[in-house]
Design a protein around this motif. Sequence first.
Motif, PDB file in Angstrom:
ATOM      1  N   VAL A   1       1.292   4.507  -2.857  1.00 15.13           N
ATOM      2  CA  VAL A   1       1.181   5.877  -2.680  1.00 15.13           C
ATOM      3  C   VAL A   1       2.408   6.556  -3.080  1.00 15.13           C
ATOM      4  CG1 VAL A   1       0.419   7.543  -1.027  1.00 15.13           C
ATOM      5  CG2 VAL A   1      -0.731   5.247  -1.023  1.00 15.13           C
TER       6      VAL A   1
ATOM      7  N   ASP B   1      -6.886  12.665  -0.773  1.00 18.24           N
ATOM      8  CA  ASP B   1      -6.239  11.971  -1.935  1.00 18.24           C
ATOM      9  C   ASP B   1      -6.074  10.549  -1.707  1.00 18.24           C
ATOM     10  OD1 ASP B   1      -5.001  14.787  -2.617  1.00 18.24           O
ATOM     11  OD2 ASP B   1      -4.635  14.830  -0.626  1.00 18.24           O
ATOM     12  N   VAL B   2      -6.015  10.074  -0.566  1.00 16.91           N
ATOM     13  CA  VAL B   2      -5.940   8.600  -0.618  1.00 16.91           C
ATOM     14  C   VAL B   2      -6.731   8.047   0.391  1.00 16.91           C
ATOM     15  CG1 VAL B   2      -4.338   6.876   0.103  1.00 16.91           C
ATOM     16  CG2 VAL B   2      -3.454   8.916  -1.015  1.00 16.91           C
TER      17      VAL B   2
ATOM     18  N   THR C   1      -7.726   4.321   2.315  1.00 20.20           N
ATOM     19  CA  THR C   1      -7.446   3.043   2.667  1.00 20.20           C
ATOM     20  C   THR C   1      -8.438   2.140   3.415  1.00 20.20           C
ATOM     21  OG1 THR C   1      -5.668   3.665   4.129  1.00 20.20           O
ATOM     22  CG2 THR C   1      -4.852   3.333   2.220  1.00 20.20           C
TER      23      THR C   1
ATOM     24  N   LEU D   1      -0.668  15.433   1.127  1.00 25.45           N
ATOM     25  CA  LEU D   1      -1.572  14.277   1.327  1.00 25.45           C
ATOM     26  C   LEU D   1      -2.445  14.338   2.700  1.00 25.45           C
ATOM     27  CD1 LEU D   1       0.615  11.038   0.929  1.00 25.45           C
ATOM     28  CD2 LEU D   1      -1.151  11.865  -0.695  1.00 25.45           C
TER      29      LEU D   1
ATOM     30  N   TRP E   1      -5.166  11.779   3.781  1.00 24.52           N
ATOM     31  CA  TRP E   1      -5.415  10.242   4.036  1.00 24.52           C
ATOM     32  C   TRP E   1      -6.351   9.978   4.956  1.00 24.52           C
ATOM     33  CZ3 TRP E   1      -0.588   6.888   2.905  1.00 24.52           C
ATOM     34  CH2 TRP E   1      -0.825   5.710   2.863  1.00 24.52           C
TER      35      TRP E   1
ATOM     36  N   THR F   1       0.925  -1.133  -0.015  1.00 18.36           N
ATOM     37  CA  THR F   1      -0.032   0.006  -0.009  1.00 18.36           C
ATOM     38  C   THR F   1       0.888   1.227   0.038  1.00 18.36           C
ATOM     39  OG1 THR F   1      -1.880  -1.156   1.213  1.00 18.36           O
ATOM     40  CG2 THR F   1      -1.863   1.291   1.295  1.00 18.36           C
TER      41      THR F   1
ATOM     42  N   TYR G   1      -6.826  -1.537  -6.358  1.00 19.01           N
ATOM     43  CA  TYR G   1      -6.706  -0.091  -6.205  1.00 19.01           C
ATOM     44  C   TYR G   1      -7.880   0.297  -7.225  1.00 19.01           C
ATOM     45  CZ  TYR G   1      -3.181   0.241  -9.949  1.00 19.01           C
ATOM     46  OH  TYR G   1      -2.577   0.003 -11.213  1.00 19.01           O
TER      47      TYR G   1
END
Length: 223
Positions: free
Chosen positions: A36, A108-109, A111, A44, A46, A32, A220
């Motif tokens: 990224v 932006d991310v 998970t 970022l 997250w 992961t 992803y």
Amino acid sequence: MTNNTQTPFNAKKYYSNILSIVPFYDEFHKQTLGLVKQLDLQSLSWLDLGCGSGELCLKAAEVFPDICFTMVDPSEQMLELAKEKSLHLNACYICSTSQEINFNSEFDVITAIMSHHYLDTVSRCRAVFNTFHALKDGGIFICFENTVPEFEKLKDFELARWGNFQLDSGRTHEQVNEHLKRCGTSYFPLTISEHISLLRSTGFRVYNIFWHSYMQTGFYAIK
Ligand SMILES: C[S@@+](CC[C@H](N)C(=O)[O-])C[C@H]1O[C@@H](n2cnc3c(N)ncnc32)[C@H](O)[C@@H]1O
């Protein structure tokens, strides 16, 4: 919001237990972070859904110093532990399920590492939809999920293989049988095609599998 979690472990023992149950669990975080890193984002934000004891964010902070984390978990116990460990991070903590979050184009991310397998079909769709909604355009959703083989007749074979990994890691036959019985009763894995189809129908522009081993798959998807 709920403090219910179906993870059958005490929060403090969770991480050491999971390493003897799920093959290559450490690799999920490593892969992961690698993904990224490759995106080369400048700043970022997250969101980590089902953050558990916060291990992924702790590792991410070592690689990306300017990160702002939002950690979400429905278990108050897990979230408290994540908080204790990550006081030095730029982070906020929310006690919630993924199907209850409500963010709009903020991250932006995002998970979700082994967080959504407890969900039924409707809740899972809602969780993925919320994730899509919470991402900025061009943002990436990364998840690891339990998956079942496309061919139903391979399911028992794959479960037995997973069981052998656990036995080799020192778990007893009784513990292994208890764990394997949970597949389809306490957690509800999809096939890889069903996952891809869910990502497509949610609206993600592109999606891919980037890791697979035993009955775990990394996906992803980019908004
Ligand atoms: C197997 S642990 C994974 C923890 C962490 N993501 C990691 O990488 O180690 C699953 C976590 O998902 C959380 N969880 C359970 N149901 C959830 C839901 N509906 N939405 C988000 N997280 C959930 C549990 O409380 C638990 O902390």
